[in-house]
Design a protein around this motif. Structure first.
Motif, short mmCIF file in Angstrom:
data_model
loop_
_atom_site.label_atom_id
_atom_site.label_comp_id
_atom_site.label_asym_id
_atom_site.label_seq_id
_atom_site.Cartn_x
_atom_site.Cartn_y
_atom_site.Cartn_z
N LYS A 170 43.29 -2.37 37.85
CA LYS A 170 42.96 -1.00 37.41
C LYS A 170 42.02 -0.31 38.39
O LYS A 170 42.17 0.88 38.66
CB LYS A 170 42.34 -1.02 36.01
CG LYS A 170 41.94 0.37 35.50
CD LYS A 170 41.52 0.35 34.05
CE LYS A 170 40.81 1.65 33.65
NZ LYS A 170 41.60 2.86 33.97
N ASP A 174 42.76 3.13 40.18
CA ASP A 174 41.81 4.23 40.05
C ASP A 174 41.16 4.60 41.39
O ASP A 174 40.29 5.49 41.43
CB ASP A 174 40.71 3.86 39.05
CG ASP A 174 41.22 3.79 37.62
OD1 ASP A 174 42.31 4.32 37.35
OD2 ASP A 174 40.53 3.17 36.78
N ARG A 176 38.98 3.03 43.20
CA ARG A 176 37.55 2.79 43.23
C ARG A 176 37.11 2.29 44.61
O ARG A 176 37.77 1.43 45.20
CB ARG A 176 37.16 1.77 42.16
CG ARG A 176 37.34 2.27 40.75
CD ARG A 176 36.29 3.32 40.41
NE ARG A 176 34.95 2.73 40.46
CZ ARG A 176 33.84 3.45 40.45
NH1 ARG A 176 33.88 4.77 40.43
NH2 ARG A 176 32.67 2.83 40.47
#
Length: 341
Positions: A170, A174, A176
């Motif tokens: 994830k 996303d 990050r």
């Protein structure tokens, strides 16, 4: 065209291990029957794989369904009662393979790596590991029962209700720029790709015996797992670590969060059966990522989220510790500024 000259029956055949095993055994020439308690949407039936409804609470009906198969695989045996059922298969099937868990190993003081000969939890406990350990003892004590007991780590692969690797997947989705890990990112906790569990089942089916085998991936640290996932996904992110456990706001949390390494020895499977992984770790990750990303996107399109796809992650660890992005950003900013927290 594959000739299905042997017969396999998988109890719990529509679950995560069952699906992978059905495909592996069908490819190896088995006619595969998936046993399930109730009809389930999406149960695959093709290429020598069929599904039947069977209630394991009805022992006689269950044993009649299993009689004469070249291999029976039980992915959902948990208790001594299940052991009593399966013990009655002595002389009635060619090979029995039962999925257990590395949680049966007695702690503390676990060696690195843990061999299959290490003691298991005490008989008088009443929880999941104790139930599995009692099941194992019952089966291994049954004369003439060719049972292979496979002790897995935390499973990963398509169609699971839990995927620890989602913690990194994830973050890559996303985009990050960093992830913060507790325990200096050095925690090691065994994981098992279901495709490779299925391969070991295939090997056990062809060489029946009473045995216990570990089955786990290479013993990577959590920081190494994160780096491999990011690399497979083509994502660049800094892995930042700190000593000690994760914090109450979730900073540093990861599902492998143990202070001492837990590693399963794989020498016995290699020596006795010539086990080699059917898929590499990176290819297993690709299967995880492809399935998880699609399943979560479908859930989100229906108004849900990743928690609906992986309810067991929430049940084990809660909802609030997984992705504390604001706390991560503050920690990394503070570290770059030389602020001690």
């Amino acid at each position: 065209m594959t000739v299905h000259d042997r017969r396999a029956f998988i109890i719990g055949g529509t679950g995560q291990i069952g699906r992978a095993t059905a495909a592996r055994l069908a490819e190896a020439g088995y006619a595969v029957t998936l046993g399930q308690r109730r009809p389930r949407a999406g149960a695959a039936e093709s290429g020598g794989v069929v599904s039947v409804q069977v209630d394991r609470a009805d022992t006689d009906a269950l044993l009649n369904a299993l009689d004469g198969h070249d291999v029976v695989v039980d992915t959902v045996a948990f208790t001594p009662l299940h052991g009593e059922q399966l013990a009655r298969l002595a002389g009635r099937v060619g090979s029995l393979v039962v999925i257990s868990t590395g949680a049966v190993y007695q702690a503390p003081g676990l060696p690195v790596p843990i061999p299959e000969s290490w003691p298991t939890v005490e008989r008088d406990a009443h929880d999941y590991p104790a139930g599995k350990a009692a099941l194992e003892r019952r089966l291994l004590a049954t004369p003439g029962l060719p049972v292979s007991i496979l002790r897995t780590g935390v499973l990963h692969g398509p169609h699971g209700k839990s995927l620890d690797h989602w913690s990194f997947i994830k973050r890559a989705l996303d985009k990050r720029p960093h992830v913060v890990l507790a325990q200096d990112g050095r925690s090691r906790f065994p994981t098992s790709a279901v495709a490779n569990v299925a391969e070991l089942i295939r090997l056990c089916a062809r060489r029946p015996a009473a045995r216990v085998l570990n089955i786990a991936d290479d013993p990577l640290t959590v920081a190494e797992i994160g780096a491999r996932i990011f690399a497979v996904m083509g994502h660049e992110a800094e892995i930042v670590t700190f000593a000690g456990p994760s914090r109450p706001d979730g900073l540093g949390f990861h599902p492998w969060n143990v202070p001492e390494p837990i590693v399963f020895g794989m020498d016995r499977a290699r020596a006795e059966l010539g086990y080699r992984p059917a898929v590499s770790y990176d290819d297993a990750l690709r299967q995880d990522i492809e399935w998880a990303a699609a399943a979560v996107a479908e859930a989100e399109a229906g108004g849900g989220g990743w928690q609906d796809v992986f309810p067991d992650l929430v049940a084990r660890h809660g909802r609030d510790v997984w992705f504390p992005y604001a706390a991560e950003d503050a920690f990394v900013t503070g570290a770059q500024a030389g602020v001690t927290r």
